[in-house]
Design an enzyme around this catalytic site. Sequence first.
Site, PDB file in Angstrom:
ATOM      1  N   GLU A 172       1.034  -1.016   0.055  1.00 33.91           N
ATOM      2  CA  GLU A 172       0.000  -0.149   0.108  1.00 33.91           C
ATOM      3  C   GLU A 172       0.983   1.388  -0.155  1.00 33.91           C
ATOM      4  O   GLU A 172       1.491   1.550   0.884  1.00 33.91           O
ATOM      5  CB  GLU A 172      -1.097   0.094   1.391  1.00 33.91           C
ATOM      6  CG  GLU A 172      -2.107   0.983   1.053  1.00 33.91           C
ATOM      7  CD  GLU A 172      -1.539   2.275   1.712  1.00 33.91           C
ATOM      8  OE1 GLU A 172      -1.426   3.091   0.745  1.00 33.91           O
ATOM      9  OE2 GLU A 172      -1.799   2.679   2.949  1.00 33.91           O
ATOM     10  N   CYS A 204      -2.360   8.734   3.923  1.00 34.91           N
ATOM     11  CA  CYS A 204      -2.375   8.302   2.540  1.00 34.91           C
ATOM     12  C   CYS A 204      -3.604   8.478   1.565  1.00 34.91           C
ATOM     13  O   CYS A 204      -3.377   8.718   0.154  1.00 34.91           O
ATOM     14  CB  CYS A 204      -1.775   6.747   2.414  1.00 34.91           C
ATOM     15  SG  CYS A 204      -3.136   5.793   3.347  1.00 34.91           S
TER      16      CYS A 204
END
Length: 487
Positions: free
Chosen positions: A256, A289
């Site tokens: 990720e 993020c």
Amino acid sequence: MSEHTITVAGVAVDTRHWIGGERVASTQTFPDVSPIDGRTIGEISRGTATEAAAAVAAAKAAFPAWAATSRAERARILHAIADGVEKRIEELAIVETTDNGALLRSHRRGVMPRVAHNFRFFADWLQSLDHEDFDTRGHTNHVSWDPAGPCVLITPWNAPLMLATWKVAPALAAGDTVVLKPAEWSPLTASLLADIAAEAGLPAGVLNIVQGYGSEIGDALTSHPDVRRISFTGSVPTAKRIAASAAANLTPLSLELGGKSPLLVFADADLDLAVDLAVEQYDNAGQVCLAGTRLLVEEPVAEEFTRRFVEKASGLKQGDPRDEATDIGPNIHNLQLEKIDGFVQRAVADGARAVIGGHRRDGQYYAPTLLADVAQDSEIVQEEVFGPVLTLQTFTDEDEAVRLANGTRFGLAATVTTGDPERAQRVTAQLVAGTVWVNCFFVRDLQAPFGGSRLSGVGREGGTWSFDFYCDLKNTVTAPKGWKDHG
């Protein structure tokens, strides 16, 4: 108190590794600095290939017994870990705030309760995990999830314990053993997790935690031939290095890698809602993020949207994250602050206009910033800043909105605000993103798949997808005849 124990806001934290159920010190250390005031909190054991090998060996030794442990017993221990987290929410919250600068109120009310929920969710999901058998020409197919083996989990500094347990919990539930390597800029709550897990009865070696600085221990972990899974959250350059390291052993990866997510505002949107969602992107000093850092606004409402945004963003209070009234705390490290400012100053030099912010403040604080007059191909639009910096662009129709939204190398998330459900459906169907929010933001359910497209990552975790990754799936096909009479 041990010479390796430091006190953080009255909480004792061991600075050594946790390997095979014991504390292990290194001959070298590295400083852990609080972003709140720049003071060194303590010296952390600095692991090398030696500690990496010891941690993997401990995980390998503990794996057979843990893999053979019943689902019910694994779930019981995970719930016991959750109990331990809930008993220590205040301690975990103040330690993590001191360590990474995120808001104390958020840690108390949201983040640390979510840590406990991570363990409870995967404990419960494990016990309901099953596929119905299916038939192939009279033969029975039975799918099972077999524990894969030792896992290396490498986690970031922006939400240290929550993101660590988002990986640790499903790996343990799956019957795997774990070597966790937390970020060097925020290592302290991982050490507390080791204490909590031991108190909950997790067998020695099932969870190991090694501290390190840079890649010196990470390379040794990700290239180890006994590691069966690697899960990483962080930057694209580091992910490429991990992938190259894992390639020799064909170790499966889950990556990720952040993003450059768009937030689309159509003219028919509720502008107050759209502004609220846009200002929310400054959460955690922009160190999220999933943040929608690219504001894409339809031209007829762009001026009014900007006016309302500036008014609301100007009311944010930036300061000590331990203060209940603070909205934005510091950025994690001076190196990160310099990186953020570099992005902004290069953008301004290239013609961008700072609508608000655009400068550092005292200490490790960066003023919430909105940059307009930015080109689609500019660095500030294309690269992840990971700070309180947003850009503003306008569009004329849906096609242009989608083109701009998809016009980066990333594809982690997107947010769409509109009053037209048919438009929402049309637009979201075209967006390249692992998660799309419509008229909302940051609504996350652990049973949903999570991950990114393009350079935002590889794979999905969450719910059954986590078990698909952390397990070896097996299909057993049984013939309808051939059994001997054992009566």
